[in-house]
Design a protein around this motif. Structure first.
Motif, PDB file in Angstrom:
ATOM      1  N   PRO A  80       0.805  -1.225   0.000  1.00 16.97           N
ATOM      2  CA  PRO A  80       0.000   0.000   0.000  1.00 16.97           C
ATOM      3  C   PRO A  80       0.836   1.273   0.000  1.00 16.97           C
ATOM      4  CG  PRO A  80      -0.188  -1.156   2.106  1.00 16.97           C
ATOM      5  CD  PRO A  80       0.495  -2.068   1.169  1.00 16.97           C
ATOM      6  N   THR A  81       1.994   1.248   0.660  1.00 21.92           N
ATOM      7  CA  THR A  81       2.856   2.433   0.666  1.00 21.92           C
ATOM      8  C   THR A  81       3.415   2.691  -0.727  1.00 21.92           C
ATOM      9  OG1 THR A  81       3.472   2.039   2.973  1.00 21.92           O
ATOM     10  CG2 THR A  81       4.892   3.504   1.707  1.00 21.92           C
ATOM     11  N   LEU A  82       3.801   1.630  -1.434  1.00 21.57           N
ATOM     12  CA  LEU A  82       4.310   1.784  -2.798  1.00 21.57           C
ATOM     13  C   LEU A  82       3.211   2.242  -3.760  1.00 21.57           C
ATOM     14  CD1 LEU A  82       6.678  -1.303  -2.993  1.00 21.57           C
ATOM     15  CD2 LEU A  82       7.357   1.107  -3.052  1.00 21.57           C
ATOM     16  N   ALA A  83       1.959   1.912  -3.450  1.00 18.90           N
ATOM     17  CA  ALA A  83       0.854   2.425  -4.267  1.00 18.90           C
ATOM     18  C   ALA A  83       0.779   3.945  -4.153  1.00 18.90           C
ATOM     19  CB  ALA A  83      -0.460   1.788  -3.830  1.00 18.90           C
ATOM     20  N   LEU A  84       0.960   4.457  -2.934  1.00 15.22           N
ATOM     21  CA  LEU A  84       0.951   5.908  -2.729  1.00 15.22           C
ATOM     22  C   LEU A  84       2.169   6.567  -3.375  1.00 15.22           C
ATOM     23  CD1 LEU A  84      -0.184   6.071   1.019  1.00 15.22           C
ATOM     24  CD2 LEU A  84      -1.564   6.593  -1.011  1.00 15.22           C
ATOM     25  N   SER A  85       3.339   5.935  -3.208  1.00 11.70           N
ATOM     26  CA  SER A  85       4.550   6.519  -3.782  1.00 11.70           C
ATOM     27  C   SER A  85       4.499   6.511  -5.307  1.00 11.70           C
ATOM     28  CB  SER A  85       5.794   5.787  -3.275  1.00 11.70           C
ATOM     29  OG  SER A  85       5.823   4.442  -3.715  1.00 11.70           O
ATOM     30  N   SER A  86       3.812   5.519  -5.890  1.00 15.73           N
ATOM     31  CA  SER A  86       3.693   5.490  -7.351  1.00 15.73           C
ATOM     32  C   SER A  86       2.901   6.699  -7.852  1.00 15.73           C
ATOM     33  CB  SER A  86       3.023   4.188  -7.812  1.00 15.73           C
ATOM     34  OG  SER A  86       1.651   4.159  -7.444  1.00 15.73           O
ATOM     35  N   MET A  87       1.877   7.115  -7.094  1.00 14.23           N
ATOM     36  CA  MET A  87       1.108   8.293  -7.491  1.00 14.23           C
ATOM     37  C   MET A  87       1.941   9.561  -7.362  1.00 14.23           C
ATOM     38  SD  MET A  87      -2.776   7.536  -6.125  1.00 14.23           S
ATOM     39  CE  MET A  87      -2.343   6.951  -4.475  1.00 14.23           C
ATOM     40  N   ALA A  88       2.773   9.617  -6.321  1.00 10.82           N
ATOM     41  CA  ALA A  88       3.635  10.796  -6.125  1.00 10.82           C
ATOM     42  C   ALA A  88       4.647  10.925  -7.254  1.00 10.82           C
ATOM     43  CB  ALA A  88       4.346  10.707  -4.772  1.00 10.82           C
ATOM     44  N   ILE A  89       5.270   9.803  -7.642  1.00 12.55           N
ATOM     45  CA  ILE A  89       6.293   9.877  -8.686  1.00 12.55           C
ATOM     46  C   ILE A  89       5.660  10.102 -10.061  1.00 12.55           C
ATOM     47  CG2 ILE A  89       6.462   7.414  -9.284  1.00 12.55           C
ATOM     48  CD1 ILE A  89       9.365   9.927  -8.820  1.00 12.55           C
ATOM     49  N   ALA A  90       4.437   9.588 -10.281  1.00 15.61           N
ATOM     50  CA  ALA A  90       3.757   9.827 -11.556  1.00 15.61           C
ATOM     51  C   ALA A  90       3.425  11.313 -11.701  1.00 15.61           C
ATOM     52  CB  ALA A  90       2.492   8.986 -11.640  1.00 15.61           C
ATOM     53  N   PHE A  91       2.966  11.932 -10.604  1.00 17.19           N
ATOM     54  CA  PHE A  91       2.689  13.371 -10.634  1.00 17.19           C
ATOM     55  C   PHE A  91       3.969  14.146 -10.918  1.00 17.19           C
ATOM     56  CE2 PHE A  91       2.676  17.485  -8.490  1.00 17.19           C
ATOM     57  CZ  PHE A  91       1.535  18.076  -9.019  1.00 17.19           C
ATOM     58  N   ASN A  92       5.066  13.738 -10.273  1.00 17.44           N
ATOM     59  CA  ASN A  92       6.350  14.403 -10.458  1.00 17.44           C
ATOM     60  C   ASN A  92       6.816  14.307 -11.913  1.00 17.44           C
ATOM     61  OD1 ASN A  92       9.566  14.095 -10.405  1.00 17.44           O
ATOM     62  ND2 ASN A  92       8.968  15.447  -8.737  1.00 17.44           N
ATOM     63  N   TRP A  93       6.736  13.104 -12.478  1.00 16.55           N
ATOM     64  CA  TRP A  93       7.141  12.906 -13.870  1.00 16.55           C
ATOM     65  C   TRP A  93       6.295  13.746 -14.814  1.00 16.55           C
ATOM     66  CZ3 TRP A  93       7.568   6.816 -14.128  1.00 16.55           C
ATOM     67  CH2 TRP A  93       8.732   6.422 -13.447  1.00 16.55           C
TER      68      TRP A  93
END
Length: 303
Positions: A80-93
């Protein structure tokens, strides 16, 4: 000489070279994304996710079979933490690519200059970490620089703050779990893969551009290679960072935004007047204080 036979000094030199090369690539990558300016930003980010997922997962399967997945799945909070981090990095990209092709290269470099200090603030607020006096002064200098740039422009540097905030949040989430950097990226990529491929197929059906062929074979090739541009530096970083001191990584990371600033001024010809120079200078003073404190602490602790 095999990796097993290398001496620790040789390993460190190799790690230093690969890490420095990685940050140099990240610093020069705005030129690559600018070559794709004819392609909508959302299409670029979809392709970036798709092809980097293919490369990263293939690398993990070849190097470690399915062991990387099992190690992460065994940790209750990891997925679940990696699910949240994936959204953060997608926004960043997404924000980064849009900013590059919208003519805001200098502001993207500002974002990655202030990112380490944003991470420090998040550590204080969320993880209840305590700062030393010099670190507080570093944060104050960076805040003063951002305030100056806001007053000069009449609006906050939203792109820089968005990049620094999203990447700082990404780092915070990854710090909260103990996973291999590349394996974690593999899980994050898998979370983003289905939405990205779904958007690409939706676009292929005539809702915003073709998945392939809509922008010519040259752009199609660049879109595919964008996966390698994303994945290979991350793999190189994960390799190098294990072989050199973290304080050295902290210094080397400023290669990327420094090159980005130079590209913005001299290659993309973006305006950089004395007022912006003053704001950047305040932030650089903060970074110098922050790095000096980190180096001093790293030398003092072993003694």
């Amino acid at each position: 000489m095999s990796a097993v036979e290398r001496t620790p000094l040789q390993e460190q030199r190799r790690g230093l070279a690969i890490t420095a090369f990685t940050f140099t690539l990240w610093g020069l990558v705005p030129v690559y994304w600018h070559l794709l300016k004819a392609v909508p930003s959302q299409q670029i980010i979809a392709h970036r996710i798709i092809w980097s997922t293919v490369l990263v997962v293939a690398w993990l399967l070849i190097s470690n079979g399915t062991g990387w997945w099992k190690q992460i799945a065994a940790q209750p909070r990891a997925l679940p933490t990696l699910a949240l981090s994936s959204m953060a990095i997608a926004f960043n990209w997404g924000l980064y690519i849009w900013a590059i092709n919208a003519g805001h290269v200098i502001e993207t470099s500002l974002g990655y200059f202030i990112n380490p200090l944003v991470s420090v603030v998040l550590g204080v607020v969320v993880l209840k970490e305590r700062l030393r006096g010099l670190q507080w002064l570093a944060v104050a200098c960076a805040a003063l620089g951002v305030t100056w740039l806001t007053v000069d422009a009449g609006t906050p540097p939203w792109i820089a703050l968005g990049l620094a905030g999203s990447f700082g949040l990404y780092g915070l989430l990854r710090k909260m779990i103990s996973v291999d950097p590349v394996a974690g990226l593999g899980i994050e990529s898998l979370y983003l893969f289905l939405p990205a491929i779904g958007f690409a197929l939706w676009s292929e059906a005539g809702h915003g551009g073709g998945f392939f062929g809509g922008w010519g074979w040259r752009n199609d090739l660049l879109l595919i290679l964008g996966g390698a541009v994303t994945a290979l530096p991350l793999i190189g970083f994960a390799y190098g960072v294990k072989r050199i001191p973290l304080s050295l990584v902290g210094i080397l990371q400023y290669i990327a935004p420094s090159l980005g600033l130079l590209l913005g001024v001299f290659f993309f010809r973006e305006p950089f007047d004395s007022a912006k120079a003053i704001g950047f200078a305040a932030i650089w003073v903060g970074l110098l204080l922050f790095v000096s404190d980190s180096v001093y602490r790293s030398r003092k602790i072993p003694r």
